[in-house]
Design a protein around this motif. Structure first.
Motif, PDB file in Angstrom:
ATOM      1  N   PHE A   1       4.048   7.360   5.413  1.00  0.00           N
ATOM      2  CA  PHE A   1       2.631   7.692   5.243  1.00  0.00           C
ATOM      3  C   PHE A   1       2.328   9.097   5.775  1.00  0.00           C
ATOM      4  N   ILE A   2       2.964   9.475   6.891  1.00  0.00           N
ATOM      5  CA  ILE A   2       2.780  10.827   7.432  1.00  0.00           C
ATOM      6  C   ILE A   2       3.296  11.857   6.437  1.00  0.00           C
ATOM      7  N   PHE A   3       4.450  11.582   5.844  1.00  0.00           N
ATOM      8  CA  PHE A   3       5.014  12.486   4.838  1.00  0.00           C
ATOM      9  C   PHE A   3       4.052  12.655   3.664  1.00  0.00           C
ATOM     10  N   ILE A   4       3.477  11.550   3.199  1.00  0.00           N
ATOM     11  CA  ILE A   4       2.530  11.617   2.078  1.00  0.00           C
ATOM     12  C   ILE A   4       1.333  12.479   2.440  1.00  0.00           C
TER      13      ILE A   4
ATOM     14  N   HIS B   1       0.843  -1.207   0.000  1.00  0.00           N
ATOM     15  CA  HIS B   1       0.000   0.000   0.000  1.00  0.00           C
ATOM     16  C   HIS B   1       0.876   1.254   0.000  1.00  0.00           C
ATOM     17  N   PHE B   2       1.951   1.220   0.782  1.00  0.00           N
ATOM     18  CA  PHE B   2       2.862   2.365   0.830  1.00  0.00           C
ATOM     19  C   PHE B   2       3.548   2.569  -0.514  1.00  0.00           C
ATOM     20  N   THR B   3       3.966   1.472  -1.152  1.00  0.00           N
ATOM     21  CA  THR B   3       4.648   1.555  -2.437  1.00  0.00           C
ATOM     22  C   THR B   3       3.794   2.263  -3.483  1.00  0.00           C
ATOM     23  N   ILE B   4       2.503   1.955  -3.482  1.00  0.00           N
ATOM     24  CA  ILE B   4       1.600   2.610  -4.437  1.00  0.00           C
ATOM     25  C   ILE B   4       1.389   4.067  -4.064  1.00  0.00           C
ATOM     26  N   ASN B   5       1.172   4.332  -2.774  1.00  0.00           N
ATOM     27  CA  ASN B   5       0.840   5.692  -2.350  1.00  0.00           C
ATOM     28  C   ASN B   5       2.001   6.669  -2.477  1.00  0.00           C
TER      29      ASN B   5
ATOM     30  N   THR C   1      12.813  -5.035  11.695  1.00  0.00           N
ATOM     31  CA  THR C   1      11.423  -4.773  12.096  1.00  0.00           C
ATOM     32  C   THR C   1      11.282  -3.400  12.738  1.00  0.00           C
ATOM     33  N   GLN C   2      12.305  -2.978  13.493  1.00  0.00           N
ATOM     34  CA  GLN C   2      12.248  -1.649  14.113  1.00  0.00           C
ATOM     35  C   GLN C   2      12.387  -0.551  13.063  1.00  0.00           C
ATOM     36  N   PHE C   3      13.258  -0.782  12.081  1.00  0.00           N
ATOM     37  CA  PHE C   3      13.383   0.175  10.975  1.00  0.00           C
ATOM     38  C   PHE C   3      12.055   0.286  10.228  1.00  0.00           C
ATOM     39  N   TYR C   4      11.441  -0.848   9.939  1.00  0.00           N
ATOM     40  CA  TYR C   4      10.157  -0.872   9.225  1.00  0.00           C
ATOM     41  C   TYR C   4       9.095  -0.134  10.030  1.00  0.00           C
ATOM     42  N   ALA C   5       9.076  -0.360  11.345  1.00  0.00           N
ATOM     43  CA  ALA C   5       8.061   0.238  12.220  1.00  0.00           C
ATOM     44  C   ALA C   5       8.142   1.759  12.235  1.00  0.00           C
ATOM     45  N   ILE C   6       9.324   2.295  11.955  1.00  0.00           N
ATOM     46  CA  ILE C   6       9.486   3.753  11.921  1.00  0.00           C
ATOM     47  C   ILE C   6       9.338   4.290  10.497  1.00  0.00           C
ATOM     48  N   PHE C   7       9.974   3.621   9.559  1.00  0.00           N
ATOM     49  CA  PHE C   7      10.044   4.134   8.189  1.00  0.00           C
ATOM     50  C   PHE C   7       8.677   4.177   7.504  1.00  0.00           C
TER      51      PHE C   7
ATOM     52  N   PRO D   1       2.280  11.633 -10.123  1.00  0.00           N
ATOM     53  CA  PRO D   1       0.832  11.410 -10.062  1.00  0.00           C
ATOM     54  C   PRO D   1       0.292  10.513 -11.173  1.00  0.00           C
ATOM     55  N   GLU D   2       0.904  10.580 -12.350  1.00  0.00           N
ATOM     56  CA  GLU D   2       0.429   9.740 -13.449  1.00  0.00           C
ATOM     57  C   GLU D   2       0.643   8.249 -13.140  1.00  0.00           C
ATOM     58  N   THR D   3       1.778   7.939 -12.560  1.00  0.00           N
ATOM     59  CA  THR D   3       2.039   6.557 -12.153  1.00  0.00           C
ATOM     60  C   THR D   3       1.056   6.127 -11.081  1.00  0.00           C
ATOM     61  N   PHE D   4       0.778   7.028 -10.149  1.00  0.00           N
ATOM     62  CA  PHE D   4      -0.204   6.726  -9.108  1.00  0.00           C
ATOM     63  C   PHE D   4      -1.570   6.435  -9.724  1.00  0.00           C
ATOM     64  N   ASN D   5      -1.968   7.240 -10.695  1.00  0.00           N
ATOM     65  CA  ASN D   5      -3.247   7.007 -11.380  1.00  0.00           C
ATOM     66  C   ASN D   5      -3.272   5.640 -12.054  1.00  0.00           C
ATOM     67  N   ASN D   6      -2.196   5.304 -12.741  1.00  0.00           N
ATOM     68  CA  ASN D   6      -2.149   4.021 -13.453  1.00  0.00           C
ATOM     69  C   ASN D   6      -2.206   2.836 -12.499  1.00  0.00           C
TER      70      ASN D   6
END
Length: 218
Positions: free
Chosen positions: A207-210, A28-32, A196-202, A39-44
């Motif tokens: 998502f907050i940045f987006i 989900h993050f990869t797409i967002n 796992t700790q890196f993932y939990a933060i990154f 934006p065009e890639t996001f639309n596709n």
């Protein structure tokens, strides 16, 4: 279910459902994040996900089941753990005994579930209405403007950011605990915990940045 009658089986089922949701979160993050990059890639990508039969009628129901199952199993484990405690501690040493995240997994999980309800209200239900109720023609360019519109409100943007902070706390304890529940204990355990700790933060910070990027780039 009989297979979930033992404590170990319930913990393993909880761990597996959690790992499944972690994989979805990464996808989900990869797409967002493409909404920020292109934006065009996001639309596709959004158009493909929204009209692919496997995604819509196989993966999506499995995902919904996984979310509900994970929360219910977490609630069951929390209730059983509390009922199993027979010793009332005279003093509680806070983080000397455990972290806030580990003590309040059910709270952060409940808030995340409520956030998912808001997310469904914002995106999933309008999508269903657009495609199946109003029967609008296909438009692969509509996804980015619709996403941008959702983050116009500072209140809604703030709610999303708060939910992602709690998601980080939930993942900080839950992601690594999933492997422990399945008996993962070898020379790679330390490195895996670091990941796992890196993932939990990154991922939550991403998502907050987006959310903030979309809010301030109206």
């Amino acid at each position: 279910m009989a297979i979930l009658s033992s404590s170990i089986a319930r913990k393993v089922a909880m761990a597996l459902s959690g790992l499944f949701l972690v994989l979805f979160l990464a996808q989900h993050f990869t797409i967002n994040i493409t909404s920020v990059i292109d934006p065009e890639t996001f639309n596709n990508l959004s158009h493909f996900m929204g009209h692919n039969f496997v995604v819509q009628f196989i993966a999506q129901p499995i995902l919904i089941f996984g979310v509900v199952f994970h929360f219910i199993m977490g609630l069951v484990l929390e209730i059983r753990n509390r009922n199993a405690r027979q010793i009332n501690y005279v003093s509680f040493k806070g983080n000397k005994n455990s972290t806030w995240a580990s003590r309040n997994m059910i709270i952060s999980g409940a808030v995340i579930l409520a956030f998912l309800g808001l997310h469904f209200y914002d995106f999933w239900f309008p999508e269903i209405v657009h495609k199946y109720v109003e029967s609008n023609p296909l438009d692969a360019t509509r996804y980015y403007p619709e996403l941008l519109h959702k983050f116009e409100s500072p209140v809604r943007t703030g709610l999303y950011c708060l939910a992602f902070v709690l998601l980080a706390l939930h993942l900080w304890h839950g992601f690594s605990s999933s492997f422990q529940s399945m008996g993962w204990n070898n020379k790679y355990s330390k490195g895996l915990r670091g990941f796992t700790q890196f993932y939990a933060i990154f991922i939550p910070l991403g998502f907050i940045f987006i959310a903030l990027y979309l809010h301030f780039n109206q």
